[in-house]
Design an enzyme around this catalytic site. Structure first.
Site, PDB file in Angstrom:
ATOM      1  N   GLU A  60       0.821  -1.212   0.000  1.00 38.56           N
ATOM      2  CA  GLU A  60       0.000   0.000   0.000  1.00 38.56           C
ATOM      3  C   GLU A  60       0.857   1.266   0.000  1.00 38.56           C
ATOM      4  O   GLU A  60       0.646   2.165  -0.799  1.00 38.56           O
ATOM      5  CB  GLU A  60      -0.927   0.020   1.224  1.00 38.56           C
ATOM      6  CG  GLU A  60      -1.694   1.321   1.305  1.00 38.56           C
ATOM      7  CD  GLU A  60      -2.742   1.376   2.409  1.00 38.56           C
ATOM      8  OE1 GLU A  60      -2.704   0.550   3.331  1.00 38.56           O
ATOM      9  OE2 GLU A  60      -3.591   2.277   2.331  1.00 38.56           O
ATOM     10  N   ASP A  80      -0.720  -4.948   3.154  1.00 38.07           N
ATOM     11  CA  ASP A  80      -1.210  -3.733   3.803  1.00 38.07           C
ATOM     12  C   ASP A  80      -0.609  -3.721   5.208  1.00 38.07           C
ATOM     13  O   ASP A  80      -0.958  -4.545   6.057  1.00 38.07           O
ATOM     14  CB  ASP A  80      -2.749  -3.746   3.870  1.00 38.07           C
ATOM     15  CG  ASP A  80      -3.286  -2.399   4.364  1.00 38.07           C
ATOM     16  OD1 ASP A  80      -2.521  -1.638   4.972  1.00 38.07           O
ATOM     17  OD2 ASP A  80      -4.477  -2.128   4.127  1.00 38.07           O
ATOM     18  N   ILE A  82      -0.793  -1.550   7.735  1.00 33.17           N
ATOM     19  CA  ILE A  82      -1.804  -1.262   8.764  1.00 33.17           C
ATOM     20  C   ILE A  82      -3.128  -1.060   8.035  1.00 33.17           C
ATOM     21  O   ILE A  82      -3.334  -0.027   7.375  1.00 33.17           O
ATOM     22  CB  ILE A  82      -1.481  -0.003   9.599  1.00 33.17           C
ATOM     23  CG1 ILE A  82      -0.170  -0.168  10.356  1.00 33.17           C
ATOM     24  CG2 ILE A  82      -2.630   0.282  10.574  1.00 33.17           C
ATOM     25  CD1 ILE A  82       0.188   1.002  11.278  1.00 33.17           C
ATOM     26  N   ASP A  83      -3.992  -2.031   8.117  1.00 30.95           N
ATOM     27  CA  ASP A  83      -5.330  -1.852   7.556  1.00 30.95           C
ATOM     28  C   ASP A  83      -6.204  -1.325   8.687  1.00 30.95           C
ATOM     29  O   ASP A  83      -6.356  -1.990   9.723  1.00 30.95           O
ATOM     30  CB  ASP A  83      -5.883  -3.169   6.996  1.00 30.95           C
ATOM     31  CG  ASP A  83      -7.178  -2.908   6.248  1.00 30.95           C
ATOM     32  OD1 ASP A  83      -7.197  -1.979   5.423  1.00 30.95           O
ATOM     33  OD2 ASP A  83      -8.174  -3.588   6.523  1.00 30.95           O
ATOM     34  N   THR A  85      -5.947   2.429   9.170  1.00 36.39           N
ATOM     35  CA  THR A  85      -5.064   3.522   9.615  1.00 36.39           C
ATOM     36  C   THR A  85      -5.846   4.609  10.362  1.00 36.39           C
ATOM     37  O   THR A  85      -5.350   5.162  11.344  1.00 36.39           O
ATOM     38  CB  THR A  85      -4.293   4.109   8.406  1.00 36.39           C
ATOM     39  OG1 THR A  85      -3.571   3.045   7.782  1.00 36.39           O
ATOM     40  CG2 THR A  85      -3.315   5.189   8.828  1.00 36.39           C
ATOM     41  N   ASP A 210      -6.190  -4.465   0.770  1.00 34.55           N
ATOM     42  CA  ASP A 210      -7.144  -4.538   1.892  1.00 34.55           C
ATOM     43  C   ASP A 210      -7.819  -5.906   1.962  1.00 34.55           C
ATOM     44  O   ASP A 210      -8.243  -6.327   3.044  1.00 34.55           O
ATOM     45  CB  ASP A 210      -8.258  -3.486   1.746  1.00 34.55           C
ATOM     46  CG  ASP A 210      -7.743  -2.050   1.767  1.00 34.55           C
ATOM     47  OD1 ASP A 210      -6.917  -1.744   2.638  1.00 34.55           O
ATOM     48  OD2 ASP A 210      -8.167  -1.251   0.916  1.00 34.55           O
TER      49      ASP A 210
HETATM   50  C1  IPD Z   1      -8.813   1.261   4.565  1.00 37.04           C
HETATM   51  C2  IPD Z   1      -9.650   0.440   5.516  1.00 37.04           C
HETATM   52  C3  IPD Z   1     -11.062   0.968   5.555  1.00 37.04           C
HETATM   53  C4  IPD Z   1     -11.690   1.030   4.195  1.00 37.04           C
HETATM   54  C5  IPD Z   1     -10.833   1.805   3.212  1.00 37.04           C
HETATM   55  C6  IPD Z   1      -9.431   1.226   3.188  1.00 37.04           C
HETATM   56  P1  IPD Z   1      -6.211   1.498   5.133  1.00 37.04           P
HETATM   57  O1  IPD Z   1      -7.508   0.754   4.486  1.00 37.04           O
HETATM   58  O2  IPD Z   1      -9.672  -0.903   5.111  1.00 37.04           O
HETATM   59  O3  IPD Z   1     -11.853   0.147   6.349  1.00 37.04           O
HETATM   60  O4  IPD Z   1     -12.943   1.613   4.272  1.00 37.04           O
HETATM   61  O5  IPD Z   1     -11.416   1.720   1.921  1.00 37.04           O
HETATM   62  O6  IPD Z   1      -8.639   1.966   2.285  1.00 37.04           O
HETATM   63  O7  IPD Z   1      -6.031   2.762   4.354  1.00 37.04           O
HETATM   64  O8  IPD Z   1      -6.506   1.767   6.563  1.00 37.04           O
HETATM   65  O9  IPD Z   1      -5.111   0.543   4.899  1.00 37.04           O
END
Ligand code: IPD
Length: 278
Positions: A60, A80, A82-83, A85, A210
Site C-alpha cells: 500500500e 497492507d 496497517i489496515d 489507519t 485490503d
Molecule cells: C482502509 C480500511 C477501511 C476502508 C478503506 C481502506 P487502510 O484501508 O480498510 O476500512 O474503508 O477503503 O482503504 O487505508 O486503513 O489501509
C-alpha cells in the site's frame, strides 16, 4: 519467519498505538498514513526480499509513494502494513496487517493479524481457514432478512460516492437485514464473514491489499466472494461481496450499486467516467 513478522508488528504497531501520531493525507482528507504504516511495510518487504529476492511486491505505502501496481504471474506479496489507519490514528482498537501471497494471479495463502485483539486469521488454498489455530466456518445463512451485514464507508468524500454508499445502506436496511456494521478495517470486516459472526460484507473503493488475504480466508471458510456486479471476484476491481452463501451474495449484488472508481491495475493517467452502476 511468520513469528518474526508477528513480533515486529506487535512491537512496532502496538507500541505506537497509544502515542500521538504525525498524520499525513493521501487521496482524500480521510485517507491517512503515518510513519508507522511506512516503517512496517519497509521492514516486512525487506525481510521477505532477503529470503525471496526474485519475488515481487504490491505494498500500500510503496504504491502511495509512486511505485507501479502490477500483478503478474510471478510470485507476488500483497501487503497492507496497517489496515485501519484511521482507527490506528484514533486508537479505535481494530487495526490489522494483511499479507497475501499470489502466484499466477491466484492467492495461495493469506494472513490477517488483528493486533490489538491478538487474532490471527489465516488460510491456505485448499487447506481451510483458521483463527488462532481453530478452524473457521462461514454461517451458511441463505436468507438475506436474517443477515448481519458488514460494510465500510471508505475514504471517498465526493457527492456521488457518498450518496451511493448511503443509499446502499438504506436499501439493505429496508430489505430488511438484521443490521449493518463497520469496524474500520476491510480485512478484519471480511474475516467476520469467515467466522460466521457476520453473514455478508460488501465494499466499493477499497484496494487489493485490503482484501486479497481475507478473500481467501472467506472462501476457505466455506463462504463466497464475488464482484458487486455479480461477476467473478477480481481483487483489482475495487468492488467485493463476501457472503455466507451464493444466495446472500447474489441478493446483495442486486441491491448494491457501485460508484465509478479506477481499477487498481489501471493506468492512473486515464480519467474516470460513467455513472453509478451495479
Ligand atoms: C482502509 C480500511 C477501511 C476502508 C478503506 C481502506 P487502510 O484501508 O480498510 O476500512 O474503508 O477503503 O482503504 O487505508 O486503513 O489501509
Amino acid at each position: 519467519s511468520w513469528f518474526l513478522f508477528w513480533f515486529l508488528y506487535e512491537f512496532i504497531v502496538l507500541s505506537a498505538f497509544q502515542q500521538q501520531k504525525e498524520v499525513m493525507l493521501k487521496s482524500s482528507p480521510a485517507d491517512l498514513v503515518t510513519e508507522t504504516d511506512q516503517r512496517v511495510e519497509k521492514i516486512l518487504i525487506s525481510a521477505i526480499r532477503d529470503k525471496y529476492p526474485q519475488h515481487k511486491f504490491i505494498g500500500e505505502e510503496s504504491v502511495a509513494a509512486g511505485e507501479r501496481l502490477e500483478l503478474s504471474d510471478s510470485p507476488t506479496w500483497i501487503i497492507d502494513p496497517i489496515d485501519g489507519t484511521v482507527n490506528f490514528v484514533h486508537r479505535f482498537p481494530f487495526v490489522a496487517i494483511s499479507i497475501a501471497f499470489a502466484v499466477n494471479k491466484q492467492t495461495e495463502f493469506g494472513i490477517v493479524y488483528s493486533c490489538v485483539e491478538d487474532k490471527l486469521y489465516c488460510a491456505q488454498r485448499g487447506g481451510g481457514a483458521f483463527l488462532n489455530g481453530e478452524p473457521l466456518h462461514a454461517s451458511g445463512q441463505e436468507d438475506i432478512s436474517r443477515c448481519l451485514v458488514v460494510t465500510e464507508i471508505g475514504a471517498e468524500r465526493d457527492d456521488l460516492a457518498l450518496s451511493t454508499m448511503t443509499s446502499n445502506i438504506f436499501r439493505l436496511l429496508k430489505l430488511p437485514v438484521h443490521g449493518v456494521r463497520a469496524l474500520g478495517t476491510a480485512a478484519v470486516d471480511m474475516c467476520q464473514v469467515a467466522t460466521g459472526g457476520a453473514d455478508a460484507y460488501y465494499h466499493i473503493g477499497m484496494h487489493c491489499w485490503d482484501i486479497a488475504a481475507s478473500a481467501l480466508i472467506v472462501q476457505e471458510a466455506g463462504g463466497v466472494v464475488m464482484d458487486t456486479d455479480g461477476s467473478q471476484f477480481d481483487m483489482m476491481s475495487r468492488k467485493v461481496i463476501a457472503a455466507s452463501s451464493s444466495a446472500v451474495a447474489n441478493r446483495i449484488a442486486q441491491v448494491v450499486q457501485a460508484f465509478p472508481c479506477r481499477r487498481d491495475d489501471e493506468d492512473p493517467s486515464k480519467s474516470l467516467c460513467g455513472a453509478a452502476s451495479n
